[in-house]
Design an enzyme around this catalytic site. Structure first.
Site, PDB file in Angstrom:
ATOM      1  CB  SER A 142      49.969   1.795  54.535  1.00  0.00           C
ATOM      2  OG  SER A 142      50.443   2.644  55.570  1.00  0.00           O
ATOM      3  CE1 TYR A 155      47.751   6.382  52.300  1.00  0.00           C
ATOM      4  CE2 TYR A 155      48.079   5.462  54.492  1.00  0.00           C
ATOM      5  CZ  TYR A 155      48.517   5.644  53.193  1.00  0.00           C
ATOM      6  OH  TYR A 155      49.705   5.097  52.781  1.00  0.00           O
TER       7      TYR A 155
END
Length: 260
Positions: A142, A155
């Site tokens: 990401s 995350y």
């Protein structure tokens, strides 16, 4: 335009019955790879989805259920597939909360699914790749694997870990015909994101274009979503001979997010 043939290769894509994972599976099947789809569910719709991809692209396509929070299940997924030339670690979940109130169980679950699963599947797949004399590992990280935002501690920790894991695996396989890289998308227009737009419009009292540009894509300079097709096409490229010397690095598909 470069044509890539992955005929004769088998690709396993975790978390691939929707969104980015499904887009990657379709792209790899379109390049001729046999594909193994995966998620934690095991419904007739999951198996029908795989069958449809196989019929559409003329490849073998299967669906194998596995809980990516379970280390043994991660490794058993690779064993059950029987072959793994291409491994795409995509499974992931998200939760948003301040560090001091972040639920412990949610932290553990996010680290397990977003990071540890990639370790376990990679460990199980590498012997297969070495036996075949070829392999490609593509980890879907990401933009948050390269930068941070508040309230997403688990995350962001997991995605930074995925980038680090990718570098380590690349170094351990550097003298072999095996590569390992991480793709770092920004905001991608998936069915899940699309479904969030009406609620965000209502929350901010904005029209669709305004809420997309100024709220959802506030940190994405291009002011455009990436697409699952772009992520899939980039994965196919990383599996190609043209990318044989690309290993241990990140490919940002974020509209300039990490250039800021």
């Amino acid at each position: 335009m470069m044509s890539v043939s992955l005929a004769g290769k088998t690709a396993i894509i975790t978390g691939s019955n929707s969104g980015i994972g499904l887009g990657v599976a379709r792209a790899l099947a379109g390049a001729g790879a046999d594909v193994v789809l995966n998620s934690f569910t095991d419904s007739p719709e999951d198996h029908a989805l795989a069958a449809g991809i196989g019929q559409e692209f003329g490849v073998q396509a299967r669906y194998l259920s596995a809980d990516m929070s379970n280390p043994e299940a991660c490794r058993e997924l690779i064993a059950a597939a029987g072959r793994c030339d291409i491994l795409v670690n995509n499974a992931g979940i998200q939760h948003v909360a301040p560090v001091e109130s972040f639920p412990i169980a949610k932290w553990d679950q996010i680290i397990a699914i977003n990071l540890s699963s990639a370790f376990h599947t990679t460990a199980a797949a590498l012997p297969m790749m070495r036996a075949a004399g070829w392999g490609r590992i593509v980890n879907i990280a990401s933009a948050h694997g390269l930068t941070a935002s508040p309230f997403k501690s688990a995350y962001i920790a997991a995605k930074h870990g995925v980038v680090g894991l990718s570098k380590t695996v690349a170094l351990e396989t550097a003298e072999e015909a095996i590569t390992c890289n991480a793709i770092c998308p920004g905001y991608v227009l998936t069915p899940l994101v699309e479904a969030q737009i009406p609620a965000t419009m209502a929350e901010y009292g904005m029209e669709r274009e305004e809420v997309v540009r100024n709220v959802m894509l506030a940190r994405q300079p291009s002011k455009q979503f990436a697409t699952v097709e772009q992520i899939g096409g980039s994965t196919v490229f990383l599996c190609s001979e043209a990318a044989a010397q690309i290993t241990g690095t990140t490919l940002s598909i974020d509209g300039g997010w990490t250039a800021l």
